[in-house]
Design a protein around this motif. Structure first.
Motif, PDB file in Angstrom:
ATOM      1  N   VAL A  91       0.861  -1.187   0.000  1.00 19.15           N
ATOM      2  CA  VAL A  91       0.000   0.000   0.000  1.00 19.15           C
ATOM      3  C   VAL A  91       0.893   1.231   0.000  1.00 19.15           C
ATOM      4  O   VAL A  91       1.812   1.335   0.824  1.00 19.15           O
ATOM      5  CB  VAL A  91      -0.925   0.017   1.234  1.00 19.15           C
ATOM      6  N   MET A  92       0.633   2.145  -0.912  1.00 18.53           N
ATOM      7  CA  MET A  92       1.385   3.400  -0.977  1.00 18.53           C
ATOM      8  C   MET A  92       0.401   4.560  -0.886  1.00 18.53           C
ATOM      9  O   MET A  92      -0.481   4.701  -1.726  1.00 18.53           O
ATOM     10  CB  MET A  92       2.200   3.479  -2.267  1.00 18.53           C
ATOM     11  N   SER A  93       0.573   5.367   0.134  1.00 16.79           N
ATOM     12  CA  SER A  93      -0.350   6.472   0.369  1.00 16.79           C
ATOM     13  C   SER A  93      -0.035   7.643  -0.564  1.00 16.79           C
ATOM     14  O   SER A  93       0.984   7.656  -1.258  1.00 16.79           O
ATOM     15  CB  SER A  93      -0.250   6.938   1.823  1.00 16.79           C
ATOM     16  N   ASP A  94      -0.928   8.620  -0.569  1.00 18.44           N
ATOM     17  CA  ASP A  94      -0.631   9.876  -1.250  1.00 18.44           C
ATOM     18  C   ASP A  94       0.600  10.513  -0.606  1.00 18.44           C
ATOM     19  O   ASP A  94       0.850  10.349   0.592  1.00 18.44           O
ATOM     20  CB  ASP A  94      -1.803  10.854  -1.140  1.00 18.44           C
ATOM     21  N   ALA A  95       1.370  11.247  -1.401  1.00 19.58           N
ATOM     22  CA  ALA A  95       2.528  11.975  -0.878  1.00 19.58           C
ATOM     23  C   ALA A  95       2.095  13.394  -0.527  1.00 19.58           C
ATOM     24  O   ALA A  95       1.632  14.142  -1.397  1.00 19.58           O
ATOM     25  CB  ALA A  95       3.659  11.998  -1.899  1.00 19.58           C
ATOM     26  N   ARG A  96       2.225  13.754   0.726  1.00 19.58           N
ATOM     27  CA  ARG A  96       1.819  15.070   1.214  1.00 19.58           C
ATOM     28  C   ARG A  96       2.997  16.034   1.216  1.00 19.58           C
ATOM     29  O   ARG A  96       4.147  15.636   1.390  1.00 19.58           O
ATOM     30  CB  ARG A  96       1.257  14.959   2.626  1.00 19.58           C
ATOM     31  N   ILE A  97       2.684  17.311   1.071  1.00 20.66           N
ATOM     32  CA  ILE A  97       3.742  18.325   1.060  1.00 20.66           C
ATOM     33  C   ILE A  97       4.346  18.440   2.460  1.00 20.66           C
ATOM     34  O   ILE A  97       3.635  18.423   3.466  1.00 20.66           O
ATOM     35  CB  ILE A  97       3.188  19.687   0.584  1.00 20.66           C
ATOM     36  N   LEU A  98       5.659  18.527   2.515  1.00 21.17           N
ATOM     37  CA  LEU A  98       6.383  18.686   3.770  1.00 21.17           C
ATOM     38  C   LEU A  98       7.143  20.005   3.805  1.00 21.17           C
ATOM     39  O   LEU A  98       7.136  20.713   4.816  1.00 21.17           O
ATOM     40  CB  LEU A  98       7.345  17.516   3.981  1.00 21.17           C
ATOM     41  N   ALA A  99       7.810  20.341   2.721  1.00 17.67           N
ATOM     42  CA  ALA A  99       8.536  21.612   2.635  1.00 17.67           C
ATOM     43  C   ALA A  99       8.392  22.146   1.220  1.00 17.67           C
ATOM     44  O   ALA A  99       8.605  21.418   0.250  1.00 17.67           O
ATOM     45  CB  ALA A  99      10.005  21.431   3.004  1.00 17.67           C
ATOM     46  N   PHE A 100       8.040  23.424   1.116  1.00 18.13           N
ATOM     47  CA  PHE A 100       7.773  24.047  -0.178  1.00 18.13           C
ATOM     48  C   PHE A 100       8.843  25.103  -0.443  1.00 18.13           C
ATOM     49  O   PHE A 100       9.089  25.964   0.401  1.00 18.13           O
ATOM     50  CB  PHE A 100       6.388  24.695  -0.165  1.00 18.13           C
ATOM     51  N   PRO A 101       9.500  25.068  -1.616  1.00 25.21           N
ATOM     52  CA  PRO A 101      10.559  26.035  -1.896  1.00 25.21           C
ATOM     53  C   PRO A 101       9.992  27.410  -2.246  1.00 25.21           C
ATOM     54  O   PRO A 101       9.085  27.530  -3.069  1.00 25.21           O
ATOM     55  CB  PRO A 101      11.289  25.425  -3.098  1.00 25.21           C
ATOM     56  N   VAL A 102      10.526  28.430  -1.598  1.00 18.43           N
ATOM     57  CA  VAL A 102      10.083  29.809  -1.820  1.00 18.43           C
ATOM     58  C   VAL A 102      11.315  30.681  -2.033  1.00 18.43           C
ATOM     59  O   VAL A 102      12.316  30.533  -1.330  1.00 18.43           O
ATOM     60  CB  VAL A 102       9.272  30.334  -0.618  1.00 18.43           C
ATOM     61  N   ALA A 103      11.240  31.581  -2.998  1.00 20.61           N
ATOM     62  CA  ALA A 103      12.365  32.470  -3.290  1.00 20.61           C
ATOM     63  C   ALA A 103      12.722  33.312  -2.067  1.00 20.61           C
ATOM     64  O   ALA A 103      11.843  33.802  -1.352  1.00 20.61           O
ATOM     65  CB  ALA A 103      12.028  33.377  -4.468  1.00 20.61           C
ATOM     66  N   SER A 104      14.019  33.469  -1.837  1.00 21.20           N
ATOM     67  CA  SER A 104      14.507  34.248  -0.705  1.00 21.20           C
ATOM     68  C   SER A 104      15.607  35.192  -1.175  1.00 21.20           C
ATOM     69  O   SER A 104      16.452  34.808  -2.004  1.00 21.20           O
ATOM     70  CB  SER A 104      15.050  33.316   0.386  1.00 21.20           C
ATOM     71  N   MET A 105      15.592  36.417  -0.649  1.00 19.99           N
ATOM     72  CA  MET A 105      16.636  37.372  -1.029  1.00 19.99           C
ATOM     73  C   MET A 105      18.000  36.905  -0.524  1.00 19.99           C
ATOM     74  O   MET A 105      19.024  37.125  -1.164  1.00 19.99           O
ATOM     75  CB  MET A 105      16.310  38.758  -0.468  1.00 19.99           C
ATOM     76  N   ASN A 106      18.008  36.241   0.626  1.00 21.32           N
ATOM     77  CA  ASN A 106      19.234  35.668   1.173  1.00 21.32           C
ATOM     78  C   ASN A 106      19.157  34.147   1.083  1.00 21.32           C
ATOM     79  O   ASN A 106      18.130  33.552   1.411  1.00 21.32           O
ATOM     80  CB  ASN A 106      19.419  36.084   2.634  1.00 21.32           C
TER      81      ASN A 106
END
Length: 312
Positions: A91-106
């Motif tokens: 059984v393989m479950s749905d893959a849920r978001i854990l970390a989302f990449p967001v643009a950063s100035m630094n």
């Protein structure tokens, strides 16, 4: 764990808004996810090819096209006139978001997560008898929701020790938003744990340790709904070398560097005399590079899967 090496498009069909081909999202949260059916289908093909190559090497010739017994036990086999077939035990479950990449100035970009995501992760890990570093939810929430007395700014961003996301005066710029940052030791330990699970190699692991950020649930909601990758696509007329009529459309992608997680277990005793451990331990300890979703011919959907909790 699934670490996106390139943008991933697992489509939800035709869109009704500006985006013609949106990605799949959870109904209640609108967070991106990858359905378990996609993950299981890709793994079935991965193991089918891997075990076919193993049989070919042993026999010294190409495979005869017969369904491998292990693959049939793990992923199921359709019925025919000679065999009734069987359901797959994995059984393989749905893959849920854990970390989302967001643009950063630094630091160029940040791996952004939030308390609600981490609470869901902790709940799912408890089901699988796996552990992650303990987080003081009350203290983190107080930091995230606090209001600075000197300038009235609402909320902070929690970062790890040694983070590359801050500039002068411990300020973080994520996408178009500016916020003050606070370093937290428990979140630092969690960031190090995440890096060890997702990217055991030094380069990728260091990227994660230096760029994780904990934001409020509301801020995370904005990032995952408004900061996905949108790509314009066209179809050319081969004769005139111009865009065909009505052949411009927009596709949505889960950005590269996104991190998701899912669960794998055996639902019942496998067919063919195999044990649950025979199936679960077949997942490679070093991880596997797979292709998920559409547009593989233009480099999309390349992911690295890491199998946490696998016993040797």
């Amino acid at each position: 764990m699934i670490h996106c090496m390139s943008p991933v498009h697992v489509g939800a069909g035709q869109g009704v808004g500006v985006i013609d081909q949106p990605i799949m999202r959870e109904k209640a949260t609108e967070w991106p996810f990858i359905p378990g059916s996609s993950i299981k289908g890709v793994h079935r093909e991965y193991f089918r090819q891997k075990r076919s190559n193993m049989r070919s090497d042993i026999a010294g010739a190409s495979g005869n096209g017969e369904e491998d017994e292990w693959v049939a036990a793990a992923f199921g086999k359709s019925s025919d006139t000679a065999d009734m077939g069987n359901a797959g035990a994995l059984v393989m479950s749905d893959a849920r978001i854990l970390a989302f990449p967001v643009a950063s100035m630094n630091g160029t970009f940040a791996y952004v997560t939030c308390p609600l995501v981490l609470k869901r992760l902790q709940r799912d890990l408890d089901v699988m008898n796996l552990k992650m570093p303990a987080l003081d939810w009350d203290a983190l929430k107080k930091k995230l929701d606090s209001v600075r007395q000197d300038n009235g700014a609402e909320g902070y961003v929690i970062i790890s020790r040694g983070s590359k996301l801050t500039g002068q005066n411990d300020t973080v710029f994520l996408d178009e938003f500016e916020s003050d940052a606070l370093k937290d030791e428990s979140f630092t330990q969690w960031s190090e744990w995440l890096a060890d699970q997702v990217a055991p190699d030094d380069i990728s692991g260091k990227l994660i340790k230096e760029r994780t950020a904990l934001v409020s649930d509301d801020a995370f909601q904005y990032f995952v709904t408004m900061c996905s990758e949108i790509t314009a696509r066209i179809r050319m007329d081969p004769e005139r070398k111009t865009v065909e009529n009505r052949a411009l459309w927009y596709e949505e992608y889960l950005p590269a560097e996104s991190i998701l997680y899912g669960l794998i277990w055996c639902d019942f005793k496998p067919a063919g005399g195999w044990t649950e451990r025979d199936l679960l331990n077949a997942f490679p300890a070093e991880g596997a590079y797979l292709q998920l979703g559409g547009n593989a011919s233009v480099g999309k959907g390349r992911v690295r899967c890491v199998y946490v909790g696998r016993e040797s």
